[in-house]
Design an enzyme around this catalytic site. Structure first.
Site, mmCIF file in Angstrom:
data_model
loop_
_atom_site.group_PDB
_atom_site.id
_atom_site.type_symbol
_atom_site.label_atom_id
_atom_site.label_comp_id
_atom_site.label_asym_id
_atom_site.label_seq_id
_atom_site.Cartn_x
_atom_site.Cartn_y
_atom_site.Cartn_z
ATOM 1 N N HIS A 1 0.872 -1.192 0.000
ATOM 2 C CA HIS A 1 0.000 0.000 0.000
ATOM 3 C C HIS A 1 0.895 1.225 0.000
ATOM 4 O O HIS A 1 1.681 1.446 0.922
ATOM 5 C CB HIS A 1 -0.920 0.014 1.222
ATOM 6 C CG HIS A 1 -1.849 1.187 1.233
ATOM 7 N ND1 HIS A 1 -3.094 1.168 0.640
ATOM 8 C CD2 HIS A 1 -1.714 2.439 1.764
ATOM 9 C CE1 HIS A 1 -3.684 2.342 0.793
ATOM 10 N NE2 HIS A 1 -2.867 3.125 1.479
ATOM 11 N N CYS A 2 0.789 2.036 -1.050
ATOM 12 C CA CYS A 2 1.649 3.215 -1.203
ATOM 13 C C CYS A 2 0.979 4.413 -0.531
ATOM 14 O O CYS A 2 -0.081 4.863 -0.981
ATOM 15 C CB CYS A 2 1.895 3.498 -2.685
ATOM 16 S SG CYS A 2 2.976 4.914 -2.965
ATOM 17 N N PRO A 3 1.567 4.957 0.530
ATOM 18 C CA PRO A 3 0.936 6.101 1.203
ATOM 19 C C PRO A 3 0.930 7.352 0.341
ATOM 20 O O PRO A 3 0.044 8.199 0.488
ATOM 21 C CB PRO A 3 1.786 6.280 2.464
ATOM 22 C CG PRO A 3 3.110 5.683 2.125
ATOM 23 C CD PRO A 3 2.828 4.557 1.194
ATOM 24 N N GLU B 1 -1.908 6.858 -1.924
ATOM 25 C CA GLU B 1 -3.159 6.612 -1.204
ATOM 26 C C GLU B 1 -3.946 5.500 -1.900
ATOM 27 O O GLU B 1 -5.166 5.570 -2.041
ATOM 28 C CB GLU B 1 -3.991 7.899 -1.088
ATOM 29 C CG GLU B 1 -5.122 7.837 -0.060
ATOM 30 C CD GLU B 1 -4.607 7.722 1.358
ATOM 31 O OE1 GLU B 1 -5.364 7.250 2.209
ATOM 32 O OE2 GLU B 1 -3.453 8.095 1.608
ATOM 33 N N ASN B 2 -3.219 4.483 -2.332
ATOM 34 C CA ASN B 2 -3.845 3.358 -3.018
ATOM 35 C C ASN B 2 -2.903 2.174 -2.939
ATOM 36 O O ASN B 2 -1.695 2.324 -2.718
ATOM 37 C CB ASN B 2 -4.134 3.707 -4.479
ATOM 38 C CG ASN B 2 -5.113 2.743 -5.124
ATOM 39 O OD1 ASN B 2 -5.773 1.962 -4.441
ATOM 40 N ND2 ASN B 2 -5.222 2.787 -6.429
#
Length: 282
Positions: free
Chosen positions: A140-142, A145-146
């Site tokens: 999950h890539c902060p 945001e996805n």
């Protein structure tokens, strides 16, 4: 992620980091970062954009603007698209075909997610931030945001490559505009902000380079970030001494970028299991 989720303050902050990178590199085109002009005082320089315009060479700035635009579009695509969510309420026939019986060997028991209670295909994982199970979950890539998963992983790698190219170009522009043979006070007024920009772009470039190199390594070995970090906790990986999904460098790259050769992960895993069993029996 839904489009209206961009109104979330956390998303705006993370998006602002990427927009800041684009803004810095674009401003460098308007900054005095060109080579000094012999007809002008040596303390001043011609901005590259004006210099290219005077020389009739606008291909470079147009190329740079297209790279920035492409980076922006890839960022939005990765952020907003479905990363490969496992259907929560599929049609009964589709569920039986896609999630339960489609080329799934009986030796592989399907797992039911303890959060959303769906049957997880092999290599899927539940993301607590997205509250969904994602196929071929990577991480999950902060900043996006996805999640990065089966459907948007190749676009994520393309975004990293394009963003790194933009950063390196901006880094070159910043370095070419620095003038070191000046009194300290004059240098600080004329090049202090540009030097700070150079340091900031260097930091961003280093981070993007490490991310791109690590993802290309994982792609070449047909593994994911989650599997690489947590292989000791994943049941279907603990049963194999190596990576059961590795089909060689050429096939791994062809499958990741072109979708060839196709086939379910369950079938590939079962084939590796049969080869190990036959090898032990021999």
């Amino acid at each position: 992620m839904a489009p209206w989720a961009l109104l979330n303050p956390g998303v705006l902050v993370r998006t602002g980091h990427t927009v800041l990178t684009w803004g810095i590199t674009l401003v460098l085109f308007l900054h005095d970062t060109g080579e000094p002009d012999t007809a002008r005082p040596q303390t001043h320089a011609i901005p590259p954009l004006r210099q290219w315009e005077e020389q009739g060479e606008l291909l470079l700035p147009l190329t740079f603007l297209l790279l920035v635009l492409g980076s922006l579009l890839l960022y939005l695509a990765v952020s907003l698209m479905d990363p490969g969510y496992v259907n929560i309420q599929p049609q009964p026939q589709e569920e039986a075909k896609e999630e339960q019986t489609a080329m799934v060997p009986p030796a592989i028991p399907l797992r039911r997610c303890g959060y959303c209670m769906v049957l997880q295909p092999l290599r899927a994982r539940h993301c607590r931030e997205c509250r969904r199970c994602v196929r071929r979950y990577d991480h999950h890539c902060p900043w996006m945001e996805n999640c990065v998963g089966e459907r948007n992983h190749r676009l994520f790698v393309a975004y990293l490559a394009l963003q790194l190219l933009v950063l390196l170009w901006g880094l070159y522009l910043a370095w070419s505009g620095l003038r070191f043979f000046q009194p300290w006070g004059l240098w600080l007024r004329s090049s202090g902000l540009l030097f700070a920009t150079f340091l900031l772009l260097s930091l961003f470039s280093m981070a993007a380079s490490l991310l791109l190199a690590s993802h290309l390594y994982l792609v070449a070995s047909n593994t994911t970030t989650w599997e690489f970090i947590s292989s000791h906790r994943i049941a279907y990986l603990r049963q194999h001494p190596g990576n059961p999904f590795d089909r060689g460098l050429t096939r791994n790259l062809a499958h990741f970028f072109c979708g060839w050769p196709s086939g379910s992960w369950e079938t590939l895993w079962a084939g590796e299991e049969e080869e190990e069993s036959s090898g032990q029996a021999a």
